[in-house]
Design a protein around this motif. Structure first.
Motif, PDB file in Angstrom:
ATOM      1  N   ALA A   1      -8.931 -11.061  -0.151  1.00  0.00           N
ATOM      2  CA  ALA A   1      -8.384 -11.253   1.199  1.00  0.00           C
ATOM      3  C   ALA A   1      -7.037 -10.560   1.369  1.00  0.00           C
ATOM      4  CB  ALA A   1      -8.256 -12.742   1.506  1.00  0.00           C
ATOM      5  N   LEU A   2      -6.328 -10.363   0.245  1.00  0.00           N
ATOM      6  CA  LEU A   2      -5.044  -9.670   0.312  1.00  0.00           C
ATOM      7  C   LEU A   2      -5.183  -8.261   0.872  1.00  0.00           C
ATOM      8  CD1 LEU A   2      -3.307 -10.625  -3.056  1.00  0.00           C
ATOM      9  CD2 LEU A   2      -2.496 -11.169  -0.759  1.00  0.00           C
ATOM     10  N   HIS A   3      -6.359  -7.687   0.734  1.00  0.00           N
ATOM     11  CA  HIS A   3      -6.569  -6.293   1.123  1.00  0.00           C
ATOM     12  C   HIS A   3      -7.454  -6.167   2.358  1.00  0.00           C
ATOM     13  CE1 HIS A   3      -4.797  -5.641  -2.792  1.00  0.00           C
ATOM     14  NE2 HIS A   3      -5.752  -6.366  -3.341  1.00  0.00           N
ATOM     15  N   GLU A   4      -7.748  -7.282   3.007  1.00  0.00           N
ATOM     16  CA  GLU A   4      -8.580  -7.241   4.211  1.00  0.00           C
ATOM     17  C   GLU A   4      -7.711  -7.531   5.429  1.00  0.00           C
ATOM     18  OE1 GLU A   4     -12.655  -8.530   4.327  1.00  0.00           O
ATOM     19  OE2 GLU A   4     -12.435  -9.425   2.338  1.00  0.00           O
ATOM     20  N   GLU A   5      -7.302  -6.490   6.094  1.00  0.00           N
ATOM     21  CA  GLU A   5      -6.389  -6.641   7.223  1.00  0.00           C
ATOM     22  C   GLU A   5      -6.999  -7.488   8.337  1.00  0.00           C
ATOM     23  OE1 GLU A   5      -4.979  -2.887   8.566  1.00  0.00           O
ATOM     24  OE2 GLU A   5      -4.067  -2.340   6.639  1.00  0.00           O
ATOM     25  N   ARG A   6      -8.311  -7.360   8.547  1.00  0.00           N
ATOM     26  CA  ARG A   6      -8.955  -8.138   9.614  1.00  0.00           C
ATOM     27  C   ARG A   6      -8.847  -9.635   9.343  1.00  0.00           C
ATOM     28  NH1 ARG A   6     -14.923  -6.158  10.430  1.00  0.00           N
ATOM     29  NH2 ARG A   6     -14.858  -7.864  11.967  1.00  0.00           N
ATOM     30  N   LEU A   7      -8.988 -10.033   8.060  1.00  0.00           N
ATOM     31  CA  LEU A   7      -8.864 -11.449   7.729  1.00  0.00           C
ATOM     32  C   LEU A   7      -7.426 -11.921   7.847  1.00  0.00           C
ATOM     33  CD1 LEU A   7     -11.188 -12.130   4.651  1.00  0.00           C
ATOM     34  CD2 LEU A   7     -11.432 -13.004   6.972  1.00  0.00           C
ATOM     35  N   LEU A   8      -6.496 -11.165   7.263  1.00  0.00           N
ATOM     36  CA  LEU A   8      -5.105 -11.586   7.262  1.00  0.00           C
ATOM     37  C   LEU A   8      -4.509 -11.591   8.662  1.00  0.00           C
ATOM     38  CD1 LEU A   8      -3.720  -9.849   4.047  1.00  0.00           C
ATOM     39  CD2 LEU A   8      -4.438 -12.225   4.367  1.00  0.00           C
ATOM     40  N   ALA A   9      -5.048 -10.794   9.561  1.00  0.00           N
ATOM     41  CA  ALA A   9      -4.560 -10.803  10.938  1.00  0.00           C
ATOM     42  C   ALA A   9      -4.914 -12.103  11.640  1.00  0.00           C
ATOM     43  CB  ALA A   9      -5.145  -9.620  11.702  1.00  0.00           C
ATOM     44  N   ARG A  10      -5.965 -12.777  11.140  1.00  0.00           N
ATOM     45  CA  ARG A  10      -6.467 -13.965  11.818  1.00  0.00           C
ATOM     46  C   ARG A  10      -6.258 -15.248  11.026  1.00  0.00           C
ATOM     47  NH1 ARG A  10     -11.894 -12.376  13.675  1.00  0.00           N
ATOM     48  NH2 ARG A  10     -11.032 -11.952  15.748  1.00  0.00           N
ATOM     49  N   TYR A  11      -6.047 -15.132   9.707  1.00  0.00           N
ATOM     50  CA  TYR A  11      -6.000 -16.325   8.856  1.00  0.00           C
ATOM     51  C   TYR A  11      -4.767 -16.331   7.952  1.00  0.00           C
ATOM     52  CZ  TYR A  11     -10.877 -17.130  10.141  1.00  0.00           C
ATOM     53  OH  TYR A  11     -12.017 -17.365  10.842  1.00  0.00           O
ATOM     54  N   HIS A  12      -4.278 -17.557   7.686  1.00  0.00           N
ATOM     55  CA  HIS A  12      -3.324 -17.790   6.615  1.00  0.00           C
ATOM     56  C   HIS A  12      -4.116 -17.992   5.324  1.00  0.00           C
ATOM     57  CE1 HIS A  12      -0.088 -18.254   9.461  1.00  0.00           C
ATOM     58  NE2 HIS A  12      -0.675 -19.277  10.046  1.00  0.00           N
ATOM     59  N   ARG A  13      -3.600 -17.464   4.245  1.00  0.00           N
ATOM     60  CA  ARG A  13      -4.224 -17.594   2.930  1.00  0.00           C
ATOM     61  C   ARG A  13      -3.333 -18.505   2.083  1.00  0.00           C
ATOM     62  NH1 ARG A  13      -2.790 -14.616  -1.507  1.00  0.00           N
ATOM     63  NH2 ARG A  13      -4.333 -14.281  -3.162  1.00  0.00           N
ATOM     64  N   PHE A  14      -3.929 -19.520   1.448  1.00  0.00           N
ATOM     65  CA  PHE A  14      -3.110 -20.435   0.656  1.00  0.00           C
ATOM     66  C   PHE A  14      -3.890 -20.964  -0.544  1.00  0.00           C
ATOM     67  CE2 PHE A  14      -5.545 -23.225   3.277  1.00  0.00           C
ATOM     68  CZ  PHE A  14      -5.634 -24.436   2.611  1.00  0.00           C
ATOM     69  N   ALA A  15      -3.151 -21.463  -1.528  1.00  0.00           N
ATOM     70  CA  ALA A  15      -3.769 -22.018  -2.734  1.00  0.00           C
ATOM     71  C   ALA A  15      -2.855 -23.075  -3.317  1.00  0.00           C
ATOM     72  CB  ALA A  15      -4.024 -20.918  -3.760  1.00  0.00           C
ATOM     73  N   PHE A  16      -3.458 -24.051  -3.983  1.00  0.00           N
ATOM     74  CA  PHE A  16      -2.688 -25.074  -4.682  1.00  0.00           C
ATOM     75  C   PHE A  16      -3.574 -25.718  -5.735  1.00  0.00           C
ATOM     76  CE2 PHE A  16      -4.417 -26.966  -0.765  1.00  0.00           C
ATOM     77  CZ  PHE A  16      -5.195 -27.982  -1.275  1.00  0.00           C
ATOM     78  N   PHE A  17      -2.954 -26.256  -6.763  1.00  0.00           N
ATOM     79  CA  PHE A  17      -3.685 -27.008  -7.785  1.00  0.00           C
ATOM     80  C   PHE A  17      -3.700 -28.471  -7.401  1.00  0.00           C
ATOM     81  CE2 PHE A  17      -2.881 -23.379 -10.590  1.00  0.00           C
ATOM     82  CZ  PHE A  17      -4.086 -23.298 -11.269  1.00  0.00           C
ATOM     83  N   ASP A  18      -4.885 -29.058  -7.401  1.00  0.00           N
ATOM     84  CA  ASP A  18      -4.983 -30.508  -7.325  1.00  0.00           C
ATOM     85  C   ASP A  18      -5.453 -31.005  -8.690  1.00  0.00           C
ATOM     86  OD1 ASP A  18      -7.621 -29.721  -7.298  1.00  0.00           O
ATOM     87  OD2 ASP A  18      -8.050 -30.480  -5.288  1.00  0.00           O
ATOM     88  N   ALA A  19      -5.786 -32.267  -8.792  1.00  0.00           N
ATOM     89  CA  ALA A  19      -6.221 -32.829 -10.073  1.00  0.00           C
ATOM     90  C   ALA A  19      -7.720 -32.598 -10.223  1.00  0.00           C
ATOM     91  CB  ALA A  19      -5.890 -34.313 -10.141  1.00  0.00           C
ATOM     92  N   ASN A  20      -8.085 -31.578 -10.976  1.00  0.00           N
ATOM     93  CA  ASN A  20      -9.510 -31.294 -11.161  1.00  0.00           C
ATOM     94  C   ASN A  20      -9.742 -30.623 -12.504  1.00  0.00           C
ATOM     95  OD1 ASN A  20     -10.078 -28.219 -11.020  1.00  0.00           O
ATOM     96  ND2 ASN A  20      -8.630 -28.527  -9.350  1.00  0.00           N
ATOM     97  N   PHE A  21     -10.944 -30.739 -12.992  1.00  0.00           N
ATOM     98  CA  PHE A  21     -11.380 -29.922 -14.123  1.00  0.00           C
ATOM     99  C   PHE A  21     -12.890 -29.739 -14.019  1.00  0.00           C
ATOM    100  CE2 PHE A  21     -11.878 -34.231 -15.725  1.00  0.00           C
ATOM    101  CZ  PHE A  21     -13.018 -34.192 -16.521  1.00  0.00           C
TER     102      PHE A  21
END
Length: 563
Positions: A289-309
């Motif tokens: 998504a970092l390299h897709e201008e059409r997506l980044l123009a319309r969407y925020h991109r985010f990530a986080f760790f929750d408690a999972n394995f």
């Protein structure tokens, strides 16, 4: 193990990278550093602030369709996102804005008191609360819910284990509920945040089995800010704002949870701007998504760790998986470094702990066996597994080392990881079949213990009751799906449940984790960051790693101009 107990499989799509090969067993042991692979992905300030404006439809992708909408029975992660606290409310709930503590705040209970000996909790219920069908909410509904939760005939084992020491539920009047416990329980209040309160009148005349199959489980009635509107199987689940809600109303008119299992289709819908939220991006999509201008123009991109394995679980009730030496040998045949780098894009952390990896329950001294095919072969030989008939598959006492691993249909990434593992096993004389099954079938087979191995992901909390996953008493109907039974683990679990001091519990948790890793009922895979795209037209967003996005708090900016 769960904040709200939830078994949920990765439903991600990623093509197997060509040339996924290893040059030698002594390849570089450099640790994973997700920060080297991922550009920081945070929600911007403008997505979190401003005054809400009501209206519009929120469109959320769900990549696995739930079998029902009754969170009390066989809960999963998507059910917690769809119905819990949106449709069906609890007495209390974790404050989603209070990271990392997530202290409990009032919901259907307006206030509560805890006795000095921690054995009695008295809740005062809110006045004027109505069910979505217009009936009044009273203490009768709360008592009914807990009576059903404790009924062995009700399929509520995943939640019931947290209330094993609940001695009595009393309703002295219509607006008072008293819970009495046999002994102090560190997570008593927190467990209540995962129990949806159900209307007694909706189940009139139904016994335990009838409760499990009631129409309510497909069309729930609640007290929350959103009411159930409809469910078109395989297409979407729709909630609409409940204008008679007792508290602050929701902002959007409707929430549509659109079933999109295939990642390629989801990507196309994102490019068209037809989704507002996608929390099931594959690592490839997230990085791409970092390299897709059409997506980044319309969407925020985010990530986080929750408690999972994520994990592969061995059914210890079936041979040959009762032997921990075999299980440890199988662990040495999964190349987490290669899979993490080549299939997961380097964004995952190898899992060596079954609790929240950033919490005090885990330590750096405990490690699952590293990838070591030569050592695995030696261990298999020592355990008596040899290819005596020359068919390429090891055997012992006439039993071939052959089994199937269940993978949820649509979980392409999990399937590709299992195919990579399959190749390693084949080279070591172990035959593993990868069996794709629909989610509803998978959960039923796990419930009835009809499997050799399975691969799933557990989601949890910063700290929680470990008995649900790891105590032998939970192997019949709880979430101890693999039938793990260890006297030492049982004793540690019981000590943790009885320990009031957090720092002492943390030490016991670390000992329990070391015991589990040594016994290897699971092959631990990865801690995965949750990866998402959210439409730039959305406001009211805030980061809440263990509570995810709060859809009831989101609103659509009428001034947003699509591009």
């Amino acid at each position: 193990m769960f904040q709200r107990p939830a078994l949920y499989a990765f439903a991600l799509a990623l093509a197997l990278t060509p040339g996924c090969k290893r040059s030698s067993e002594d390849r570089s042991k450099q640790a994973f550093r997700p920060e080297d692979c991922c550009v920081a992905a945070k929600l911007p300030t403008e997505a979190t602030l401003a005054e809400p404006v009501p209206g519009g439809t929120l469109r959320v992708r769900i990549n696995t369709e739930p079998a029902h909408l009754g969170y009390l029975i066989e809960p999963d992660w998507w059910l917690s996102r769809i119905v819990l606290h949106n449709v069906n409310e609890s007495l209390v709930r974790p404050d989603p804005r209070d990271h990392p503590r997530y202290q409990m705040i009032p919901e259907l209970a307006e206030s509560w008191e805890e006795s000095a000996d921690h054995l009695r909790f008295t809740f005062q219920l809110r006045e004027g609360v109505l069910w979505h069908d217009g009936q009044p909410f009273t203490s009768r509904d709360v008592k009914f819910t807990f009576d059903k939760l404790l009924d062995p005939a009700v399929r509520a084992g995943a939640l019931r284990q947290g209330f094993a020491d609940l001695e009595a539920v009393e309703a002295p009047d219509e607006k008072t509920i008293v819970l009495r416990w046999k002994r102090p329980y560190p997570w008593a209040l927190r467990q209540l945040g995962g129990v949806p309160i159900y209307p007694a009148h909706a189940f009139a005349g139904l016994d335990g089995q009838g409760f499990n199959e009631a129409p309510f489980m497909r069309a729930p009635i609640g007290t929350g800010p959103y009411r159930f509107e409809g469910w078109e199987r395989g297409v979407a689940i729709t909630l609409s704002r409940h204008d008679g809600y007792w508290g602050r109303p929701g902002h959007v008119d409707r929430m549509v949870f659109r079933v999109v299992e295939e990642a390629n289709l989801a990507h196309l819908l994102l490019l068209r701007g037809e989704l507002d939220v996608d929390l099931a991006l594959s690592p490839e999509q997230f990085l791409g998504a970092l390299h897709e201008e059409r997506l980044l123009a319309r969407y925020h991109r985010f990530a986080f760790f929750d408690a999972n394995f994520s994990w592969i679980g061995w059914n210890l009730r079936r041979e040959p998986f009762s032997d921990p030496k075999l299980r440890r040998a199988l662990a040495m045949l999964f190349d987490r470094e290669s899979v993490g780098r080549e299939l997961l894009g380097g964004i995952a952390l190898p899992a060596n702990c079954v609790f929240f990896h950033q919490g005090p329950q885990c330590d750096e001294q405990t490690h699952q066996p590293a990838f070591a095919p030569a050592k695995a072969a030696t261990a298999l030989e020592a355990a008596g597994w040899r290819d005596t008939d020359g068919d390429g598959v090891r055997d012992k006492d006439g039993l071939p080392l052959r089994f199937a691993v269940l993978v949820p249909a649509g979980s392409t990434l999990n399937e590709q990881m299992m195919l990579a593992y399959q190749a390693e096993l084949r080279g070591a004389g172990v035959a593993m079949e990868v069996e794709r099954v629909e989610w509803a079938v998978l959960t039923e087979r796990l419930r009835t213990h009809d499997f050799d191995a399975c691969t799933l992901t557990w989601f949890g909390e910063i700290e929680e009751d470990p008995s649900q996953l790891w105590h032998s008493s939970q192997s019949a109907e709880g979430s101890n799906l693999v039938g793990y039974a260890s006297p030492r683990a049982d004793a540690l679990v019981e000590s943790i449940r009885a320990e009031a001091a957090p720092e002492n519990r943390a030490l016991l948790f670390r000992q329990l984790n070391a015991t589990i890793v040594e016994d290897a009922p699971y092959l631990l895979l990865f801690h995965m960051p949750r990866r998402g795209l959210v439409h730039r037209r959305l406001r009211g967003l805030y980061e809440s790693p263990l509570e995810s996005l709060q859809y009831r708090d989101l609103w659509i900016d009428p001034a947003y101009a699509d591009r």
